[in-house]
Each structure stands twice: as C-alpha cells, then as structure tokens.
Design a protein around this motif. Structure first.
Motif, PDB file in Angstrom:
ATOM      1  N   VAL A  48       0.832  -1.212   0.000  1.00  0.00           N
ATOM      2  CA  VAL A  48       0.000   0.000   0.000  1.00  0.00           C
ATOM      3  C   VAL A  48       0.864   1.259   0.000  1.00  0.00           C
ATOM      4  N   GLU A  49       1.921   1.262   0.829  1.00  0.00           N
ATOM      5  CA  GLU A  49       2.764   2.462   0.931  1.00  0.00           C
ATOM      6  C   GLU A  49       3.569   2.677  -0.344  1.00  0.00           C
ATOM      7  N   VAL A  50       4.060   1.600  -0.954  1.00  0.00           N
ATOM      8  CA  VAL A  50       4.821   1.731  -2.196  1.00  0.00           C
ATOM      9  C   VAL A  50       3.941   2.288  -3.310  1.00  0.00           C
ATOM     10  N   ILE A  51       2.692   1.857  -3.377  1.00  0.00           N
ATOM     11  CA  ILE A  51       1.773   2.402  -4.386  1.00  0.00           C
ATOM     12  C   ILE A  51       1.615   3.912  -4.206  1.00  0.00           C
ATOM     13  N   ASN A  52       1.396   4.345  -2.959  1.00  0.00           N
ATOM     14  CA  ASN A  52       1.203   5.780  -2.693  1.00  0.00           C
ATOM     15  C   ASN A  52       2.456   6.581  -3.018  1.00  0.00           C
ATOM     16  N   LYS A  53       3.617   6.089  -2.585  1.00  0.00           N
ATOM     17  CA  LYS A  53       4.852   6.834  -2.801  1.00  0.00           C
ATOM     18  C   LYS A  53       5.256   6.844  -4.276  1.00  0.00           C
ATOM     19  N   THR A  54       4.947   5.780  -5.018  1.00  0.00           N
ATOM     20  CA  THR A  54       5.244   5.781  -6.452  1.00  0.00           C
ATOM     21  C   THR A  54       4.396   6.812  -7.177  1.00  0.00           C
ATOM     22  N   SER A  55       3.139   6.933  -6.787  1.00  0.00           N
ATOM     23  CA  SER A  55       2.269   7.962  -7.385  1.00  0.00           C
ATOM     24  C   SER A  55       2.807   9.351  -7.078  1.00  0.00           C
ATOM     25  N   GLU A  56       3.290   9.568  -5.856  1.00  0.00           N
ATOM     26  CA  GLU A  56       3.866  10.864  -5.508  1.00  0.00           C
ATOM     27  C   GLU A  56       5.155  11.128  -6.290  1.00  0.00           C
ATOM     28  N   TYR A  57       5.917  10.064  -6.558  1.00  0.00           N
ATOM     29  CA  TYR A  57       7.161  10.216  -7.330  1.00  0.00           C
ATOM     30  C   TYR A  57       6.860  10.649  -8.762  1.00  0.00           C
ATOM     31  N   LEU A  58       5.851  10.042  -9.367  1.00  0.00           N
ATOM     32  CA  LEU A  58       5.494  10.376 -10.742  1.00  0.00           C
ATOM     33  C   LEU A  58       4.769  11.712 -10.831  1.00  0.00           C
ATOM     34  N   GLN A  59       3.960  12.026  -9.816  1.00  0.00           N
ATOM     35  CA  GLN A  59       3.143  13.244  -9.828  1.00  0.00           C
ATOM     36  C   GLN A  59       3.341  13.967  -8.493  1.00  0.00           C
ATOM     37  N   PRO A  60       4.400  14.782  -8.365  1.00  0.00           N
ATOM     38  CA  PRO A  60       4.771  15.350  -7.060  1.00  0.00           C
ATOM     39  C   PRO A  60       3.764  16.334  -6.478  1.00  0.00           C
ATOM     40  N   VAL A 135       4.828   2.708 -15.923  1.00  0.00           N
ATOM     41  CA  VAL A 135       4.876   2.376 -14.500  1.00  0.00           C
ATOM     42  C   VAL A 135       3.485   2.025 -13.983  1.00  0.00           C
ATOM     43  N   LYS A 136       2.481   2.752 -14.458  1.00  0.00           N
ATOM     44  CA  LYS A 136       1.115   2.459 -14.000  1.00  0.00           C
ATOM     45  C   LYS A 136       0.662   1.077 -14.465  1.00  0.00           C
ATOM     46  N   GLN A 137       0.921   0.758 -15.733  1.00  0.00           N
ATOM     47  CA  GLN A 137       0.447  -0.515 -16.279  1.00  0.00           C
ATOM     48  C   GLN A 137       1.225  -1.708 -15.727  1.00  0.00           C
ATOM     49  N   ASN A 138       2.543  -1.570 -15.587  1.00  0.00           N
ATOM     50  CA  ASN A 138       3.393  -2.722 -15.267  1.00  0.00           C
ATOM     51  C   ASN A 138       3.791  -2.811 -13.798  1.00  0.00           C
ATOM     52  N   PHE A 139       3.490  -1.758 -13.017  1.00  0.00           N
ATOM     53  CA  PHE A 139       3.918  -1.789 -11.616  1.00  0.00           C
ATOM     54  C   PHE A 139       2.779  -1.441 -10.655  1.00  0.00           C
ATOM     55  N   ILE A 140       2.180  -0.257 -10.842  1.00  0.00           N
ATOM     56  CA  ILE A 140       1.153   0.188  -9.895  1.00  0.00           C
ATOM     57  C   ILE A 140      -0.101  -0.677 -10.003  1.00  0.00           C
ATOM     58  N   ASP A 141      -0.583  -0.922 -11.229  1.00  0.00           N
ATOM     59  CA  ASP A 141      -1.818  -1.700 -11.395  1.00  0.00           C
ATOM     60  C   ASP A 141      -1.706  -3.122 -10.835  1.00  0.00           C
ATOM     61  N   VAL A 146      -3.103  -6.687  -6.012  1.00  0.00           N
ATOM     62  CA  VAL A 146      -2.739  -7.425  -4.794  1.00  0.00           C
ATOM     63  C   VAL A 146      -3.401  -6.786  -3.576  1.00  0.00           C
ATOM     64  N   ALA A 147      -3.366  -5.453  -3.538  1.00  0.00           N
ATOM     65  CA  ALA A 147      -3.940  -4.746  -2.386  1.00  0.00           C
ATOM     66  C   ALA A 147      -5.453  -4.932  -2.319  1.00  0.00           C
ATOM     67  N   GLU A 148      -6.105  -4.947  -3.470  1.00  0.00           N
ATOM     68  CA  GLU A 148      -7.566  -5.006  -3.483  1.00  0.00           C
ATOM     69  C   GLU A 148      -8.117  -6.426  -3.354  1.00  0.00           C
ATOM     70  N   GLN A 214       7.525  -7.334 -10.894  1.00  0.00           N
ATOM     71  CA  GLN A 214       6.953  -5.991 -11.069  1.00  0.00           C
ATOM     72  C   GLN A 214       7.966  -4.906 -10.736  1.00  0.00           C
ATOM     73  N   LEU A 215       8.787  -5.135  -9.713  1.00  0.00           N
ATOM     74  CA  LEU A 215       9.852  -4.184  -9.402  1.00  0.00           C
ATOM     75  C   LEU A 215      10.854  -4.091 -10.546  1.00  0.00           C
ATOM     76  N   SER A 216      11.155  -5.240 -11.157  1.00  0.00           N
ATOM     77  CA  SER A 216      12.061  -5.247 -12.305  1.00  0.00           C
ATOM     78  C   SER A 216      11.479  -4.431 -13.460  1.00  0.00           C
ATOM     79  N   SER A 217      10.175  -4.563 -13.695  1.00  0.00           N
ATOM     80  CA  SER A 217       9.524  -3.770 -14.747  1.00  0.00           C
ATOM     81  C   SER A 217       9.603  -2.276 -14.435  1.00  0.00           C
TER      82      SER A 217
END
Length: 368
Positions: A48-60, A135-141, A146-148, A214-217
């Motif tokens: 959950v935290e990695v999803i949130n922080k990745t979104s912040e990284y892409l869209q500060p 990143v959204k298609q291959n990592f966040i989604d 998994v989270a949902e 997914q991390l590799s992607s």
C-alpha cells in the motif's frame, strides 16, 4: 438478525470485554501463525505504501493529483475514456521557452536557443508521460490488484478468525452451561478460519516472485526513460554548442547613435508631440454644452466591468503542501475555479494555489 446470530454477537462482545477489562486470557495462537501474520502484515503495509509513494514520485504536486483524481472520476461518470494527463514540469517550461523564443525571433541567437531548448523540453515531457503510463500498467496496477484482492482477503479471514476465537473462548469458559456439541462446533469453526487465514497469508508471501518481477519492470521503465531523456539532452547540447561557437565567431556590432533631429522653432504647424506656441494659451471657456458633447458621449458609453469572483478569508490558512495558497483572516481572494466540493483555486498578491472552501466566505460566486 436471527436469535442464534444475536447470541453469537453477545458472546463475542462479552468475551472481548472480559479480556480487555477483566484480564481474562483467550486461546493463544501458535508462534508459526504469529510469525506468518507478522510477515503478511509487513508485506501488506509495504504494498500500500509503495503504491502511494510511487504515485507521488510520478506526480509530485498534491493539489494537481487531487484535481486529476476528481477529473478522472467525473470522466468515468460521463463515460469519457480520455482523461487529462499530469502537467509535466518539463512541458510547462518548454511551452514558456518556445513562446518567448518565437516572440524574440528565431533568427536571433537567444530566441533561437530558447526555441531549441523549449522543443527539447516538450520532448522530455512526452518521454515522462510514457514513463507514467509504463509504470502504472506494469507496476502500480499489479500491486493495486494485490492490495484489493489478496490483502483484503487476509484482512477478512483474520477478522473472522478473531470473532470465532472470541465465540469459542466464551463457550469454553461456560462449559456445563452450554452443550458440548455447540462448543465442539465453535472449535471446528475456529480451526477452519485459522487454516483459511494461514492459507491466504502463505499464498501472499509465496508469490513474491511476482512482486520482484513488477519491481524489475519498474526499474526497466526508469532505465528506458533516462536513456531517452539522455538522448534528447545530448542532441540539445550539440545544438547549443554550435550556437555558442557561431556567436563567438560572429563580429561584434558597435552601437552607433542616430543623429538627433534639430528643432525648428519657426515652424508653427501642429505635430505629434511637437512644440507649438499656440499651445501656451489655454482655449477660451465656452458655456456651450455642445462643445463637450463628444467627450460626454464617450464617458457614458464605457460599460462597467462585472465584479470578479472573490471570497473573504474567515481564518488564517497556512499551506502544508506544495500548490496550496496561504492567506490571513480578512484577505480578499480572487476565485479562479472550484476544484470540487471542498477546494477552491484562487489568487492573492500575485500567487495562485488551492485552499479549502470552509476557510472562506464567498462574496462574488463563480458564474461560469
């Protein structure tokens, strides 16, 4: 709720109260289960935290993220497939440089350099948009799935396990008052929930190869982005190096002032901004209103502008995130738009940003 269901809820609540207040001990789960639960809990929080922080990284920008989220929701409600993308800072800088470079003229050295950099920055923004999509298609989604699903299943089974444990402990302590068959059924349900919780946590932890993939992607997307960005910047650097060489080799033009025109005091013809002796004496006063008819008509023909949308600050607001607009009680803020039911966008003292609408009182509402 049936009578049996009501009794079960009463048993759980009574057992929980006796444990919290009376210090009663409940059935202890084995150490292997506790260790599995701890590892699954850390994994769930990490996802959950990695999803949130990745979104912040892409869209500060948090305000822009909130605005995009609201617009995406509206687009889904309206059935619109295309939603506006994140305004990449590279693209905004590129638009600014391109505009002023063309205003100066691309034939000038500085103007041409601004256009070159502006076009390259807009290419960088396109590369960044591709990174966002990858990143959204291959990592966040996949992580979101998994989270949902997996993590929610674990939480559901653990909650059910705790409820059945309380029910079993309550009946076990009242053995003799409650039939043995009922106690045996409670114990079986408790073990059933324990096995389901263990299975769901085990499956989550054993699928870590998917998370590593997914991390590799994610890293591959970053690598591709930086390669493309590096290529754009190398091409731009070569162009600017050529411009610098051309500017250094070009001979410097000296400034030569133009000859000043001489003023002829004998010329009485009126001219633009020229000296006229007739202008020394003011025109004679005339009470005839027709003399100022044209001026009066022009003054009456000017229409007053409608008041700008604005609001008055009821309290001080200190911005906590980038993109928010701070103000003090009593400030008059010009309203630009209403982001959603809780936020406005406005300007104050040359600064613009977002602020909560419960801190202000609308004076002139937004009409468009």
């Amino acid at each position: 709720m049936s009578v049996a269901g009501f009794k079960k809820q009463f048993y759980k609540a009574s057992q929980l109260m006796s444990e919290k207040v009376g210090g009663a001990e409940g059935t202890k789960l084995d150490e292997d289960f506790r260790d599995l639960e701890r590892r699954a809990d850390i994994t769930s929080k990490a996802v959950v935290e990695v999803i949130n922080k990745t979104s912040e990284y892409l869209q500060p920008n948090p305000a822009t993220r909130a605005k995009l989220s609201m617009l995406t929701t509206v687009s889904k409600m309206r059935g619109q497939l295309n939603s506006p993308g994140y305004p990449q800072p590279e693209g905004l800088l590129g638009e600014c440089m391109t505009k002023y470079g063309r205003d100066m003229g691309e034939d000038t050295n500085f103007g041409g350099a601004l256009v070159d950099i502006g076009e390259s920055m807009k290419r960088m923004a396109e590369v960044k948009d591709s990174l966002d999509i990858d990143v959204k298609q291959n990592f966040i989604d996949p992580l979101q799935a998994v989270a949902e699903k997996d993590i929610k299943d674990i939480q559901h089974h653990l909650k059910k396990l705790e409820g059945r444990r309380l029910d079993y402990d309550y009946k076990k302590k009242r053995q003799g008052k409650i039939q043995d068959e009922e106690i045996r059924q409670s114990l079986e349900k408790f073990h059933e929930s324990k096995e389901m919780a263990e299975s769901s946590m085990h499956n989550l932890l054993e699928t870590d190869v998917e998370q590593v993939s997914q991390l590799s992607s994610f890293v591959e997307s970053l690598l591709q982005y930086h390669k493309q960005a590096s290529q754009v910047l190398e091409e731009l650097s070569d162009k600017l190096r050529e411009r610098v060489n051309d500017a250094q080799n070009r001979p410097r033009r000296e400034y030569v002032p133009k000859p000043r025109p001489e003023f002829d005091y004998g010329d009485l013809e009126p001219s633009n901004g020229g000296y006229s002796p007739a202008a020394i004496n003011p025109p004679a006063y005339s009470p005839d209103p027709e003399q100022y008819h044209g001026t009066s008509f022009q003054r009456n023909s000017v229409r007053s502008k409608p008041p700008e949308p604005c609001c008055k600050a009821l309290y001080d607001f200190e911005p906590e995130n980038e993109g928010e607009l701070g103000f003090h009680e009593g400030d008059i803020i010009t309203l630009v738009s209403q982001i959603d039911e809780n936020w406005f966008e406005g300007t104050l003292h040359g600064k613009s940003g977002y602020f909560p609408n419960n801190y202000v009182e609308v004076v002139v509402p937004i009409t468009h």
